[in-house]
Design a protein around this motif. Structure first.
Motif, PDB file in Angstrom:
ATOM      1  N   ALA A 144       0.829  -1.213   0.000  1.00 62.78           N
ATOM      2  CA  ALA A 144       0.000   0.000   0.000  1.00 62.78           C
ATOM      3  C   ALA A 144       0.860   1.259   0.000  1.00 62.78           C
ATOM      4  N   ALA A 145       1.936   1.262   0.779  1.00 64.03           N
ATOM      5  CA  ALA A 145       2.814   2.433   0.822  1.00 64.03           C
ATOM      6  C   ALA A 145       3.444   2.691  -0.545  1.00 64.03           C
ATOM      7  N   ALA A 146       3.878   1.629  -1.219  1.00 65.24           N
ATOM      8  CA  ALA A 146       4.475   1.792  -2.550  1.00 65.24           C
ATOM      9  C   ALA A 146       3.444   2.310  -3.544  1.00 65.24           C
ATOM     10  N   ILE A 147       2.245   1.747  -3.510  1.00 66.94           N
ATOM     11  CA  ILE A 147       1.192   2.184  -4.427  1.00 66.94           C
ATOM     12  C   ILE A 147       0.790   3.625  -4.133  1.00 66.94           C
ATOM     13  N   ASP A 148       0.646   3.964  -2.861  1.00 70.43           N
ATOM     14  CA  ASP A 148       0.267   5.326  -2.478  1.00 70.43           C
ATOM     15  C   ASP A 148       1.321   6.339  -2.926  1.00 70.43           C
ATOM     16  N   THR A 149       2.576   6.026  -2.683  1.00 77.16           N
ATOM     17  CA  THR A 149       3.650   6.940  -3.089  1.00 77.16           C
ATOM     18  C   THR A 149       3.618   7.161  -4.589  1.00 77.16           C
ATOM     19  N   TRP A 150       3.449   6.088  -5.355  1.00 78.86           N
ATOM     20  CA  TRP A 150       3.389   6.224  -6.808  1.00 78.86           C
ATOM     21  C   TRP A 150       2.142   6.990  -7.249  1.00 78.86           C
ATOM     22  N   THR A 151       0.995   6.686  -6.665  1.00 80.66           N
ATOM     23  CA  THR A 151      -0.252   7.338  -7.073  1.00 80.66           C
ATOM     24  C   THR A 151      -0.146   8.849  -6.921  1.00 80.66           C
ATOM     25  N   ARG A 152       0.591   9.304  -5.937  1.00 82.24           N
ATOM     26  CA  ARG A 152       0.754  10.750  -5.722  1.00 82.24           C
ATOM     27  C   ARG A 152       1.632  11.412  -6.792  1.00 82.24           C
ATOM     28  N   THR A 153       2.190  10.611  -7.713  1.00 84.91           N
ATOM     29  CA  THR A 153       2.932  11.179  -8.842  1.00 84.91           C
ATOM     30  C   THR A 153       2.035  11.376 -10.067  1.00 84.91           C
ATOM     31  N   VAL A 154       0.796  10.875  -9.992  1.00 90.59           N
ATOM     32  CA  VAL A 154      -0.154  11.043 -11.089  1.00 90.59           C
ATOM     33  C   VAL A 154      -0.483  12.535 -11.213  1.00 90.59           C
ATOM     34  N   ILE A 155      -0.489  13.027 -12.452  1.00 97.41           N
ATOM     35  CA  ILE A 155      -0.767  14.443 -12.705  1.00 97.41           C
ATOM     36  C   ILE A 155      -2.072  14.569 -13.480  1.00 97.41           C
TER      37      ILE A 155
END
Length: 170
Positions: A144-155
Motif C-alpha cells: 500500500a505504501a508503494a502504491i500510495d507513493t506512486w499514485t501521488r505522482t499522477v498528474i
C-alpha cells in the motif's frame, strides 16, 4: 477527503489475511485488488477536482482484466516480471481511457502516470517481504505504501485556468 494510504493498507490487509474469505480464483483476486484501488483512488483530489465515478468504474474493470493474467502467471511460477507487469496495469488504470476529474467550474483529465516507477518499488517490497518472512499485514502495508507513493505522482491537467494547469493527485 484525500488519498488515504492507511485505508488502502487496511483493505489490502483484509484481502491478504482472507478476512472475508480468500478469492477463489485469480480473476476474483484481480477484481478484489481493482475494487480496493478504485475505492482508494475515488478519494483523490487534483486541487478541488475529484475523479468522476464513471471513469473510475471503467478503470476498475480494466484493471481487473489486466491483473488476472498477471496473477495467473505469478501463480504458475512466472513471477519474474510480476512487479513490472503490475506497474503497467496501474499506469493503464489512469490512462485507459484517461480518468476525468471535475469540480465546477473546473474539469481535468489525467495527463501523467509515470511508468517504470511503481514496478521497482514493488519489487523491493516483495523481495524484502520474502526475505524477512513478514506477515500478511506487514506485506499489505508495504504494498500500500508503494502504491500510495506512486499514485501521488499522477498528474491531472485542470482547465480553466488558461493555459491549463497541471496538478498532482493528493
Amino acid at each position: 477527503m484525500p488519498l488515504d494510504a492507511k485505508a488502502l493498507g487496511d483493505d489490502l490487509t483484509a484481502l491478504f489475511e482472507g478476512r472475508k474469505g480468500f478469492p477463489e480464483s485469480t480473476a476474483d483476486a484481480a477484481k478484489a485488488w481493482a475494487k480496493i484501488y478504485r475505492d482508494y483512488a475515488a478519494n483523490g483530489r487534483a486541487g478541488t477536482a475529484a475523479p468522476l465515478a464513471t471513469g473510475l468504474d471503467t478503470a476498475e474493470t480494466n484493471l481487473a482484466k489486466a491483473l488476472d493474467p498477471i496473477f495467473t502467471a505469478a501463480r504458475g511460477g512466472a513471477a519474474k516480471t510480476f512487479a513490472t507487469d503490475l506497474d503497467a496495469a496501474f499506469v493503464a488504470f489512469w490512462f485507459t481511457p484517461p480518468v476525468q476529474f471535475a469540480a465546477p467550474p473546473v474539469t481535468g483529465a489525467v495527463t501523467a502516470a509515470p511508468p517504470g516507477v511503481l514496478g521497482p518499488a514493488l519489487a523491493t517490497v516483495f523481495t524484502a517481504g520474502a526475505a524477512a518472512g513478514s506477515s500478511a499485514a506487514d506485506q499489505a502495508k508495504a504494498v500500500a505504501a508503494a502504491i500510495d507513493t506512486w499514485t501521488r505522482t499522477v498528474i491531472v491537467t485542470i482547465t480553466p485556468p488558461v493555459p491549463p494547469s497541471p496538478v498532482p493527485l493528493t
